[in-house]
Design a protein around this motif. Sequence first.
Motif, PDB file in Angstrom:
ATOM      1  N   GLY A   1       9.576  14.021  -3.188  1.00 25.68           N
ATOM      2  CA  GLY A   1       8.682  14.480  -3.841  1.00 25.68           C
ATOM      3  C   GLY A   1       9.056  15.462  -4.716  1.00 25.68           C
TER       4      GLY A   1
ATOM      5  N   TYR B   1      12.704   3.041  -7.648  1.00 23.77           N
ATOM      6  CA  TYR B   1      14.257   3.330  -7.389  1.00 23.77           C
ATOM      7  C   TYR B   1      13.875   4.150  -6.716  1.00 23.77           C
ATOM      8  CZ  TYR B   1      18.970   4.308  -6.628  1.00 23.77           C
ATOM      9  OH  TYR B   1      20.665   4.868  -5.486  1.00 23.77           O
ATOM     10  N   ARG B   2      14.530   5.385  -7.523  1.00 24.84           N
ATOM     11  CA  ARG B   2      14.731   7.599  -7.127  1.00 24.84           C
ATOM     12  C   ARG B   2      13.582   8.152  -7.749  1.00 24.84           C
ATOM     13  NH1 ARG B   2      19.839   8.330  -5.376  1.00 24.84           N
ATOM     14  NH2 ARG B   2      19.546  10.795  -4.707  1.00 24.84           N
ATOM     15  N   ASN B   3      12.752   7.198  -8.317  1.00 25.02           N
ATOM     16  CA  ASN B   3      11.692   8.158  -9.207  1.00 25.02           C
ATOM     17  C   ASN B   3      10.354   8.122  -9.041  1.00 25.02           C
ATOM     18  OD1 ASN B   3      13.300  10.077 -10.495  1.00 25.02           O
ATOM     19  ND2 ASN B   3      14.490   8.219 -11.172  1.00 25.02           N
TER      20      ASN B   3
ATOM     21  N   ALA C   1      19.485  13.741  -0.290  1.00 21.73           N
ATOM     22  CA  ALA C   1      19.116  12.834   0.654  1.00 21.73           C
ATOM     23  C   ALA C   1      20.801  12.234   0.857  1.00 21.73           C
ATOM     24  CB  ALA C   1      18.151  11.874   0.301  1.00 21.73           C
TER      25      ALA C   1
ATOM     26  N   LEU D   1       7.842  10.318  -8.487  1.00 25.96           N
ATOM     27  CA  LEU D   1       7.211  11.035 -10.420  1.00 25.96           C
ATOM     28  C   LEU D   1       6.658   9.736 -11.604  1.00 25.96           C
ATOM     29  CD1 LEU D   1       7.823  12.087 -12.767  1.00 25.96           C
ATOM     30  CD2 LEU D   1      10.654  11.164 -13.050  1.00 25.96           C
TER      31      LEU D   1
ATOM     32  N   SER E   1      -1.716  -6.600   7.158  1.00 23.50           N
ATOM     33  CA  SER E   1      -1.477  -7.668   6.711  1.00 23.50           C
ATOM     34  C   SER E   1      -0.838  -8.341   5.879  1.00 23.50           C
ATOM     35  CB  SER E   1      -3.015  -7.945   5.788  1.00 23.50           C
ATOM     36  OG  SER E   1      -3.670  -9.310   5.612  1.00 23.50           O
ATOM     37  N   PRO E   2       0.418  -8.498   6.023  1.00 26.12           N
ATOM     38  CA  PRO E   2       1.188  -9.074   5.932  1.00 26.12           C
ATOM     39  C   PRO E   2       0.706  -9.947   4.471  1.00 26.12           C
ATOM     40  CG  PRO E   2       2.142  -9.410   7.364  1.00 26.12           C
ATOM     41  CD  PRO E   2       0.582  -8.648   7.611  1.00 26.12           C
TER      42      PRO E   2
ATOM     43  N   GLY F   1       5.566   3.581   4.256  1.00 20.64           N
ATOM     44  CA  GLY F   1       7.141   3.083   3.656  1.00 20.64           C
ATOM     45  C   GLY F   1       8.233   4.204   2.144  1.00 20.64           C
ATOM     46  N   ALA F   2       9.058   4.686   1.215  1.00 19.99           N
ATOM     47  CA  ALA F   2       9.263   4.833   0.897  1.00 19.99           C
ATOM     48  C   ALA F   2       8.447   6.157  -0.078  1.00 19.99           C
ATOM     49  CB  ALA F   2       9.703   3.920  -1.021  1.00 19.99           C
TER      50      ALA F   2
ATOM     51  N   TRP G   1      10.524  -4.544  -0.849  1.00 15.13           N
ATOM     52  CA  TRP G   1      10.448  -5.908   0.444  1.00 15.13           C
ATOM     53  C   TRP G   1      10.022  -6.896  -0.834  1.00 15.13           C
ATOM     54  CZ3 TRP G   1       9.000  -1.522   2.229  1.00 15.13           C
ATOM     55  CH2 TRP G   1       9.718  -0.797   3.106  1.00 15.13           C
TER      56      TRP G   1
ATOM     57  N   GLY H   1       0.786  -1.506   0.173  1.00 14.31           N
ATOM     58  CA  GLY H   1      -0.200   0.187  -0.265  1.00 14.31           C
ATOM     59  C   GLY H   1       0.950   1.451  -0.032  1.00 14.31           C
TER      60      GLY H   1
ATOM     61  N   ARG I   1       0.996  -4.767   4.946  1.00 13.68           N
ATOM     62  CA  ARG I   1       2.307  -5.235   5.614  1.00 13.68           C
ATOM     63  C   ARG I   1       2.060  -4.845   7.102  1.00 13.68           C
ATOM     64  NH1 ARG I   1       8.272  -4.388   6.821  1.00 13.68           N
ATOM     65  NH2 ARG I   1       7.702  -2.745   6.486  1.00 13.68           N
TER      66      ARG I   1
ATOM     67  N   LEU J   1      13.759   3.890   2.894  1.00 11.87           N
ATOM     68  CA  LEU J   1      14.064   2.938   2.012  1.00 11.87           C
ATOM     69  C   LEU J   1      13.721   2.777  -0.153  1.00 11.87           C
ATOM     70  CD1 LEU J   1      14.365  -0.180   4.632  1.00 11.87           C
ATOM     71  CD2 LEU J   1      16.112   1.503   4.070  1.00 11.87           C
ATOM     72  N   ARG J   2      14.769   3.045  -0.324  1.00  9.32           N
ATOM     73  CA  ARG J   2      14.324   2.989  -2.347  1.00  9.32           C
ATOM     74  C   ARG J   2      14.301   1.449  -2.143  1.00  9.32           C
ATOM     75  NH1 ARG J   2      18.034   6.975  -1.415  1.00  9.32           N
ATOM     76  NH2 ARG J   2      18.136   9.055  -1.856  1.00  9.32           N
TER      77      ARG J   2
ATOM     78  N   ALA K   1       3.897  -5.230  -5.456  1.00  8.84           N
ATOM     79  CA  ALA K   1       3.641  -3.576  -5.346  1.00  8.84           C
ATOM     80  C   ALA K   1       4.616  -2.581  -4.094  1.00  8.84           C
ATOM     81  CB  ALA K   1       2.540  -2.910  -6.076  1.00  8.84           C
TER      82      ALA K   1
HETATM   83  P1  FAD Z   1       6.808   1.995  -0.959  1.00  5.26           P
HETATM   84  O1  FAD Z   1       5.823   3.319  -0.792  1.00  5.26           O
HETATM   85  O2  FAD Z   1       7.700   1.319   0.284  1.00  5.26           O
HETATM   86  O3  FAD Z   1       5.469   1.093  -0.588  1.00  5.26           O
HETATM   87  C1  FAD Z   1       5.367  -0.941  -0.055  1.00  5.26           C
HETATM   88  C2  FAD Z   1       4.546  -1.089   0.600  1.00  5.26           C
HETATM   89  O4  FAD Z   1       4.845  -2.699   0.238  1.00  5.26           O
HETATM   90  C3  FAD Z   1       4.675  -1.010   1.903  1.00  5.26           C
HETATM   91  O5  FAD Z   1       3.690   0.280   2.102  1.00  5.26           O
HETATM   92  C4  FAD Z   1       5.175  -1.944   2.366  1.00  5.26           C
HETATM   93  O6  FAD Z   1       5.001  -2.288   3.732  1.00  5.26           O
HETATM   94  C5  FAD Z   1       4.396  -2.979   1.644  1.00  5.26           C
HETATM   95  N1  FAD Z   1       5.446  -4.027   1.944  1.00  5.26           N
HETATM   96  C6  FAD Z   1       6.159  -4.893   1.644  1.00  5.26           C
HETATM   97  N2  FAD Z   1       6.411  -6.208   2.753  1.00  5.26           N
HETATM   98  C7  FAD Z   1       4.480  -6.448   1.933  1.00  5.26           C
HETATM   99  C8  FAD Z   1       3.831  -8.107   2.106  1.00  5.26           C
HETATM  100  N3  FAD Z   1       4.641  -8.970   2.481  1.00  5.26           N
HETATM  101  N4  FAD Z   1       2.498  -7.729   2.117  1.00  5.26           N
HETATM  102  C9  FAD Z   1       1.731  -7.128   2.665  1.00  5.26           C
HETATM  103  N5  FAD Z   1       2.630  -5.450   2.166  1.00  5.26           N
HETATM  104  C10 FAD Z   1       4.222  -5.094   1.788  1.00  5.26           C
HETATM  105  N6  FAD Z   1      10.910   9.171  -5.711  1.00  5.26           N
HETATM  106  C11 FAD Z   1      10.790  10.485  -6.540  1.00  5.26           C
HETATM  107  O7  FAD Z   1       9.666  10.402  -7.553  1.00  5.26           O
HETATM  108  N7  FAD Z   1      10.846  11.750  -6.142  1.00  5.26           N
HETATM  109  C12 FAD Z   1      11.739  11.586  -5.310  1.00  5.26           C
HETATM  110  O8  FAD Z   1      11.591  12.926  -5.174  1.00  5.26           O
HETATM  111  C13 FAD Z   1      12.545  10.700  -4.575  1.00  5.26           C
HETATM  112  N8  FAD Z   1      12.852  10.646  -3.464  1.00  5.26           N
HETATM  113  C14 FAD Z   1      12.924   9.554  -2.416  1.00  5.26           C
HETATM  114  C15 FAD Z   1      13.671  10.163  -0.963  1.00  5.26           C
HETATM  115  C16 FAD Z   1      13.624   9.184  -0.739  1.00  5.26           C
HETATM  116  C17 FAD Z   1      14.856   9.341   1.376  1.00  5.26           C
HETATM  117  C18 FAD Z   1      13.691   7.858  -0.602  1.00  5.26           C
HETATM  118  C19 FAD Z   1      13.643   6.465   0.023  1.00  5.26           C
HETATM  119  C20 FAD Z   1      13.184   7.875  -2.251  1.00  5.26           C
HETATM  120  C21 FAD Z   1      12.386   7.964  -2.775  1.00  5.26           C
HETATM  121  N9  FAD Z   1      12.191   8.474  -3.764  1.00  5.26           N
HETATM  122  C22 FAD Z   1      11.461   9.322  -4.728  1.00  5.26           C
HETATM  123  C23 FAD Z   1      11.559   7.222  -3.970  1.00  5.26           C
HETATM  124  C24 FAD Z   1      10.025   7.034  -3.312  1.00  5.26           C
HETATM  125  O9  FAD Z   1       9.550   7.609  -2.847  1.00  5.26           O
HETATM  126  C25 FAD Z   1       9.636   5.131  -4.569  1.00  5.26           C
HETATM  127  O10 FAD Z   1      10.272   4.902  -5.440  1.00  5.26           O
HETATM  128  C26 FAD Z   1       8.293   4.886  -3.931  1.00  5.26           C
HETATM  129  O11 FAD Z   1       7.791   5.833  -3.584  1.00  5.26           O
HETATM  130  C27 FAD Z   1       8.377   3.785  -4.081  1.00  5.26           C
HETATM  131  O12 FAD Z   1       6.451   3.062  -3.992  1.00  5.26           O
HETATM  132  P2  FAD Z   1       6.541   2.088  -3.706  1.00  5.26           P
HETATM  133  O13 FAD Z   1       4.852   1.890  -3.762  1.00  5.26           O
HETATM  134  O14 FAD Z   1       6.835   0.961  -4.621  1.00  5.26           O
HETATM  135  O15 FAD Z   1       7.022   1.539  -2.376  1.00  5.26           O
END
Ligand code: FAD
Length: 379
Positions: free
Chosen positions: A47, A341-343, A273, A346, A177-178, A40-41, A211, A11, A34, A315-316, A207
Amino acid sequence: MKNQKIIIIGGGVIGLGIGWQLAKAGADVTIHERAEVGRGASWAAGGMLGPIAEAHIDELDLLKLSNQSLDRYPEWVDELEAETDMRIGYRAEGTLIIGIQPDDKYQLEHAYNLYNDLGLNVEWLSGDEARKIEGALSPYVTAAIRCETDHQVDNRLMTQALKRAYEARGGEMHHNSPVKKIVIENGNVRGVQTLEGFQSADVCILAAGCWSGQIDGLPETIIPPVRPVKGQMLALQMRKDMMISNVIRTVKARYPMPVYLVPRRDGRLVVGATTEEMGFDTDLNVGGIYELLHGAFEAVPGIYELPLIETWSGLRPGSSDNAPILGKTPVENLIYATGHYRNGILLTPITAYEVSKLILTGETPDTIAPFHIDRFSKE
Ligand code: FAD
Ligand code: GLY
């Protein structure tokens, strides 16, 4: 796919964004998160919507995808704000990449030439021209690149809005709910194993951010190559006499560490960062915070007087080629949307629009075709 049961694992902005688009199209969607949604990230990020500032000569597919996502941001923001009655802090003032020391100017020229070769919209500024745009910049700033189209959004507000929009469209949410295991039989996904037991699904979307490679049940060959890359961050509170409105970034490959300053509408100034390969460690340390403050102070000396209001880390989800992993997998109806990763902030709109389109039509849109997991097995 309308009457099929879809489970999304994770989520963050990616799971929520896809979930919202699917729920909006009338699909039966459940997100298993989870822990707490959007912590998370997606919560930790700066932003920045910066395809130019983050561009790399070896990552042209990623640059194209990033630009396509940026193009869709205004539509995304309008749609999300209209559905939630929230403002998500989208700002279009742009970004200044600044050089301070003589060596930085060389780095800036190198970056400027690259951006021009790539046909990106950039403008060279002298130090004085940069200070006309942002009066708080250091008198030592020698030159800058203006990236008018590198914008920003408040990622924490966007995450809250996505959750609200998703639930308002009838999406089901399971917190704490992992997903322990993705259940696959005869090359087809059957569902997931959670603390509440087996949940059957016709389609599963992975997604889970950094992790994503940790969930049982995936064949070895398709475990997504995603790792955590730690970033320490902090926030200052700007004052009326010390306001900036553009995103400010110092050049890459500089010492002290390159930093960015992201001014929010509410007066918070987010500074980031570090980029650390520390596994799942999220501890803050003096070195990280010192480097951030040092870099920020060199760019904008007036921050010296500002209150430090928050420190955090995240954690990216870094993939092995820095680009996201999107779309179908060799397992029928198992879809990946991870490794941003970093984006990831975006790339949220393009991921949400195109992955939901894939699920609703069964066809992979051309936009995301280069980002399949199979690119790693071809290496
Ligand atoms: P997350 O937001 O990490 O969400 C993944 C979710 O999955 C988490 O909530 C986790 O609890 C859940 N999960 C994990 N395992 C399980 C499981 N087994 N069961 C159920 N749920 C689970 N991006 C930009 O575009 N611009 C920026 O300026 C930028 N700056 C950043 C600065 C930092 C310090 C960091 C850490 C990241 C930055 N990013 C930036 C990158 C961006 O934040 C991430 O690429 C993006 O948030 C990833 O989104 P996500 O939903 O994949 O991951
Ligand atoms: N894109 C900014 C960061 O990852 O720190």
